[in-house]
Each structure stands twice: as structure tokens, then as C-alpha cells.
Design a protein around this motif. Sequence first.
Motif, PDB file in Angstrom:
ATOM      1  N   GLU A  31       0.825  -1.210   0.000  1.00 33.35           N
ATOM      2  CA  GLU A  31       0.000   0.000   0.000  1.00 33.35           C
ATOM      3  C   GLU A  31       0.857   1.257   0.000  1.00 33.35           C
ATOM      4  O   GLU A  31       0.462   2.272  -0.592  1.00 33.35           O
ATOM      5  CB  GLU A  31      -0.961  -0.020   1.185  1.00 33.35           C
ATOM      6  CG  GLU A  31      -2.060  -1.077   1.004  1.00 33.35           C
ATOM      7  CD  GLU A  31      -3.124  -1.046   2.087  1.00 33.35           C
ATOM      8  OE1 GLU A  31      -4.157  -1.720   1.896  1.00 33.35           O
ATOM      9  OE2 GLU A  31      -2.937  -0.354   3.110  1.00 33.35           O
ATOM     10  N   MET A  32       2.029   1.213   0.640  1.00 31.07           N
ATOM     11  CA  MET A  32       2.957   2.345   0.527  1.00 31.07           C
ATOM     12  C   MET A  32       3.335   2.562  -0.940  1.00 31.07           C
ATOM     13  O   MET A  32       3.280   3.682  -1.456  1.00 31.07           O
ATOM     14  CB  MET A  32       4.226   2.076   1.342  1.00 31.07           C
ATOM     15  CG  MET A  32       4.116   2.289   2.820  1.00 31.07           C
ATOM     16  SD  MET A  32       5.771   2.192   3.580  1.00 31.07           S
ATOM     17  CE  MET A  32       5.331   2.241   5.323  1.00 31.07           C
ATOM     18  N   ARG A  33       3.725   1.485  -1.591  1.00 33.54           N
ATOM     19  CA  ARG A  33       4.123   1.575  -3.005  1.00 33.54           C
ATOM     20  C   ARG A  33       2.977   2.085  -3.864  1.00 33.54           C
ATOM     21  O   ARG A  33       3.156   3.002  -4.669  1.00 33.54           O
ATOM     22  CB  ARG A  33       4.560   0.192  -3.481  1.00 33.54           C
ATOM     23  CG  ARG A  33       4.915   0.097  -4.969  1.00 33.54           C
ATOM     24  CD  ARG A  33       4.925  -1.353  -5.418  1.00 33.54           C
ATOM     25  NE  ARG A  33       3.611  -1.973  -5.218  1.00 33.54           N
ATOM     26  CZ  ARG A  33       3.422  -3.273  -5.012  1.00 33.54           C
ATOM     27  NH1 ARG A  33       4.447  -4.102  -4.954  1.00 33.54           N
ATOM     28  NH2 ARG A  33       2.195  -3.748  -4.846  1.00 33.54           N
ATOM     29  N   ASP A  34       1.791   1.531  -3.678  1.00 40.09           N
ATOM     30  CA  ASP A  34       0.661   1.896  -4.519  1.00 40.09           C
ATOM     31  C   ASP A  34       0.178   3.322  -4.260  1.00 40.09           C
ATOM     32  O   ASP A  34      -0.475   3.919  -5.116  1.00 40.09           O
ATOM     33  CB  ASP A  34      -0.485   0.904  -4.308  1.00 40.09           C
ATOM     34  CG  ASP A  34      -0.134  -0.506  -4.768  1.00 40.09           C
ATOM     35  OD1 ASP A  34       0.882  -0.663  -5.483  1.00 40.09           O
ATOM     36  OD2 ASP A  34      -0.854  -1.444  -4.377  1.00 40.09           O
ATOM     37  N   GLU A  54      18.358  -9.578   3.967  1.00 44.03           N
ATOM     38  CA  GLU A  54      16.952  -9.911   3.731  1.00 44.03           C
ATOM     39  C   GLU A  54      16.071  -8.668   3.833  1.00 44.03           C
ATOM     40  O   GLU A  54      15.100  -8.510   3.078  1.00 44.03           O
ATOM     41  CB  GLU A  54      16.497 -10.968   4.735  1.00 44.03           C
ATOM     42  CG  GLU A  54      15.137 -11.563   4.406  1.00 44.03           C
ATOM     43  CD  GLU A  54      14.726 -12.657   5.374  1.00 44.03           C
ATOM     44  OE1 GLU A  54      13.557 -13.093   5.299  1.00 44.03           O
ATOM     45  OE2 GLU A  54      15.562 -13.073   6.206  1.00 44.03           O
ATOM     46  N   LEU A  55      16.415  -7.772   4.767  1.00 46.42           N
ATOM     47  CA  LEU A  55      15.688  -6.500   4.884  1.00 46.42           C
ATOM     48  C   LEU A  55      15.792  -5.699   3.598  1.00 46.42           C
ATOM     49  O   LEU A  55      14.786  -5.201   3.068  1.00 46.42           O
ATOM     50  CB  LEU A  55      16.246  -5.690   6.056  1.00 46.42           C
ATOM     51  CG  LEU A  55      15.760  -4.245   6.180  1.00 46.42           C
ATOM     52  CD1 LEU A  55      14.258  -4.180   6.400  1.00 46.42           C
ATOM     53  CD2 LEU A  55      16.499  -3.532   7.327  1.00 46.42           C
ATOM     54  N   ALA A  56      17.004  -5.573   3.088  1.00 45.65           N
ATOM     55  CA  ALA A  56      17.216  -4.812   1.859  1.00 45.65           C
ATOM     56  C   ALA A  56      16.440  -5.423   0.699  1.00 45.65           C
ATOM     57  O   ALA A  56      15.811  -4.713  -0.110  1.00 45.65           O
ATOM     58  CB  ALA A  56      18.707  -4.756   1.534  1.00 45.65           C
ATOM     59  N   ALA A  57      16.460  -6.762   0.607  1.00 45.04           N
ATOM     60  CA  ALA A  57      15.768  -7.436  -0.481  1.00 45.04           C
ATOM     61  C   ALA A  57      14.256  -7.271  -0.374  1.00 45.04           C
ATOM     62  O   ALA A  57      13.554  -7.111  -1.388  1.00 45.04           O
ATOM     63  CB  ALA A  57      16.140  -8.917  -0.496  1.00 45.04           C
ATOM     64  N   ALA A  60      13.299  -3.760  -1.521  1.00 46.88           N
ATOM     65  CA  ALA A  60      13.504  -3.643  -2.965  1.00 46.88           C
ATOM     66  C   ALA A  60      12.405  -4.359  -3.739  1.00 46.88           C
ATOM     67  O   ALA A  60      12.010  -3.913  -4.832  1.00 46.88           O
ATOM     68  CB  ALA A  60      14.867  -4.210  -3.341  1.00 46.88           C
ATOM     69  N   SER A  61      11.868  -5.446  -3.184  1.00 49.95           N
ATOM     70  CA  SER A  61      10.823  -6.197  -3.878  1.00 49.95           C
ATOM     71  C   SER A  61       9.526  -5.391  -3.999  1.00 49.95           C
ATOM     72  O   SER A  61       8.663  -5.712  -4.820  1.00 49.95           O
ATOM     73  CB  SER A  61      10.555  -7.517  -3.161  1.00 49.95           C
ATOM     74  OG  SER A  61       9.898  -7.314  -1.920  1.00 49.95           O
ATOM     75  N   TYR A  62       9.389  -4.350  -3.176  1.00 49.03           N
ATOM     76  CA  TYR A  62       8.230  -3.462  -3.260  1.00 49.03           C
ATOM     77  C   TYR A  62       8.603  -2.109  -3.885  1.00 49.03           C
ATOM     78  O   TYR A  62       7.820  -1.152  -3.808  1.00 49.03           O
ATOM     79  CB  TYR A  62       7.634  -3.239  -1.869  1.00 49.03           C
ATOM     80  CG  TYR A  62       6.961  -4.471  -1.306  1.00 49.03           C
ATOM     81  CD1 TYR A  62       5.628  -4.744  -1.581  1.00 49.03           C
ATOM     82  CD2 TYR A  62       7.667  -5.375  -0.516  1.00 49.03           C
ATOM     83  CE1 TYR A  62       5.013  -5.877  -1.069  1.00 49.03           C
ATOM     84  CE2 TYR A  62       7.068  -6.511  -0.005  1.00 49.03           C
ATOM     85  CZ  TYR A  62       5.741  -6.758  -0.285  1.00 49.03           C
ATOM     86  OH  TYR A  62       5.128  -7.883   0.216  1.00 49.03           O
ATOM     87  N   ASP A  63       9.789  -2.037  -4.480  1.00 48.72           N
ATOM     88  CA  ASP A  63      10.264  -0.803  -5.119  1.00 48.72           C
ATOM     89  C   ASP A  63      10.316   0.365  -4.142  1.00 48.72           C
ATOM     90  O   ASP A  63      10.019   1.508  -4.494  1.00 48.72           O
ATOM     91  CB  ASP A  63       9.390  -0.428  -6.324  1.00 48.72           C
ATOM     92  CG  ASP A  63       9.437  -1.476  -7.413  1.00 48.72           C
ATOM     93  OD1 ASP A  63      10.527  -2.027  -7.659  1.00 48.72           O
ATOM     94  OD2 ASP A  63       8.386  -1.766  -8.012  1.00 48.72           O
ATOM     95  N   LEU A  64      10.693   0.063  -2.904  1.00 50.38           N
ATOM     96  CA  LEU A  64      10.809   1.090  -1.877  1.00 50.38           C
ATOM     97  C   LEU A  64      12.259   1.227  -1.422  1.00 50.38           C
ATOM     98  O   LEU A  64      12.958   0.229  -1.253  1.00 50.38           O
ATOM     99  CB  LEU A  64       9.943   0.739  -0.661  1.00 50.38           C
ATOM    100  CG  LEU A  64       8.424   0.774  -0.856  1.00 50.38           C
ATOM    101  CD1 LEU A  64       7.728   0.132   0.334  1.00 50.38           C
ATOM    102  CD2 LEU A  64       7.931   2.210  -1.057  1.00 50.38           C
ATOM    103  N   LYS A  65      12.680   2.457  -1.222  1.00 48.55           N
ATOM    104  CA  LYS A  65      13.964   2.718  -0.600  1.00 48.55           C
ATOM    105  C   LYS A  65      13.802   2.633   0.923  1.00 48.55           C
ATOM    106  O   LYS A  65      12.693   2.692   1.449  1.00 48.55           O
ATOM    107  CB  LYS A  65      14.471   4.117  -0.983  1.00 48.55           C
ATOM    108  CG  LYS A  65      14.676   4.327  -2.471  1.00 48.55           C
ATOM    109  CD  LYS A  65      15.068   5.765  -2.752  1.00 48.55           C
ATOM    110  CE  LYS A  65      15.205   6.026  -4.242  1.00 48.55           C
ATOM    111  NZ  LYS A  65      15.501   7.456  -4.540  1.00 48.55           N
TER     112      LYS A  65
END
Length: 287
Positions: A31-34, A54-57, A60-65
Amino acid sequence: MIRIAGAPISWGVCEVPGWGHQLGPERVLSEMRDAGLEAAEIGPDGFLPADPQELAATLASYDLKAVGGFTPVLLHDSGHDPVPDITGTLAAFTAAGAEVLVLAAITGTDGYDSRPDLDDAGWKTLLSNLDRLHDVAAEQGIRAVLHPHVGTMIEKNSEVQRVLDGSSIPLCLDTGHLLIGGTDPLELARAAADRITHTHLKDVDAEFAARVQAGELSYTQAVAQGMYTPLGTGDVDVAGVVRHLVASGFDGWFTLEQDTILAGEPEGEGPVADVKTSAAFLRSLQL
């Protein structure tokens, strides 16, 4: 262009035991991404993976920095070394490419509904530890900031000023917690723009804030009853704060952080509706 991030607390995700229904990271991050947010604060321990890679991945899987995140730490107890408390957090933030360690000077008890008074010795320890943690974080490329927060050792205007005068740590300007604690956020932005390097933006119903200040409602009760509102719908001059900071050269994150308590799984759109309203308000400002 300003940088807009989100925080899990806007979805009711909080480190306080018994705070309310906790939504899962899949829903919150999607929902953040959308909602068009660029980045996320990490949230409380256990919400996202503790392993740095794992946190970084995951983000990234949600296109979030990764922005960084809110980190409650005991700072005023001379018998407690707070550096080990942030070591793992700094490692995770560094791996995820995060920028900011948002420190809150907790009381040592759960929640934000009461706090003790701090004597001069406690203040000396607290201020020294703030500078220590700032330096330790800087060695890892992370900027530590102090978050004045209701129910912590730094809440009132006089306490904010004591931090400004007695330490070198920058501030996280939280428009809601400052107002409830007796500080005008716009006045602080004007007086100390050079010390403000991170923000949490929320709007506040001033009647609820006054009842918290008067002791008629606890902080938790006021949040549950709707003290925090979407940007532009409450009594904080959020537009004035943002415009002044941008004009002063602020280049940090504007984090949408509307503290929310959920009684259960939300029906319909849920908390993201308020996030979208706040994001639209922020993007509408003529900067």
C-alpha cells in the motif's frame, strides 16, 4: 522535488505492547508503493526481517527505498550503555541503504502515557549519550537524529531547547508530538532550521492535544479516538513548516506518520486512505 516516505505506524504498526491490531508487512509495503511513496521507515523490531540483506531485499521487492527508522533507546541511565542497543540496527540500516537513525529517549517503561522527571545528572548523561550515538552512527554513514516525543524524556519545549543548547545532534521535527508537547512546529522550524534534518509529518486535532496536556486523556486514548488526522485537516500549519524547511535548504525525507490504533482488520480501504490524503496534500503545496 521533495522526498516523501511512509511509516508503518500510519497502518497501526507500533512497538508498544497491546497497541492494537498489527497489519502484516505485505499489506503495508504494497500500500505504501501503490500510494506513490518512494521509501519506508523500517518499523518496530520484528515487523521486517532482522537480517540486513533480507531486509534490503524485502524493501527492494516493493520498489521502496529504506529511510531508516524510529529507534527507542534508554539514554539517561548512567548505568546503561546505549551503544550496543543500536549496533544491530545500524548494520541493518547500512545494508539496506538507509540514511537516518531516529532516536527517542525512552523512559525505560513500556508506552508513552507517563514519564519521570529528569535531574541534572540524568540530563548530563542523556546529552552525552546523544552526542555519542550521533558519532557512532556517523561512522557507519548513518545520520542520527533526536525525536522529541510525547511520553519520552524529551517532550516539552524547554526540553527540546535543552537538547539544542547542550548537544550537537540534529532533530527529527515531528509536527504532532511537538505541538502536543507545547512546541509550535513552525516556530521551531524558523528558529532551528539548520538542526532539522528529518521530519515526521502528521496533523493534530488541537482539542484532543489540549486534553492530553491537561491529563484528561492519556496519549494512547487520544490516538485511539482520532487525535491525529490527515495533513491539511487538523490544526498544525503543516504547509508553513514544509515551505519554510524547503526554503531553508532542507533535503531530507518528509515522512508521513499518522499514528493510528486499529481495533481489528480494517474494512474497506483502511488506513491507506488517510495516507493518500496526506500525500496529495503534500504534493499540492507550491514549493
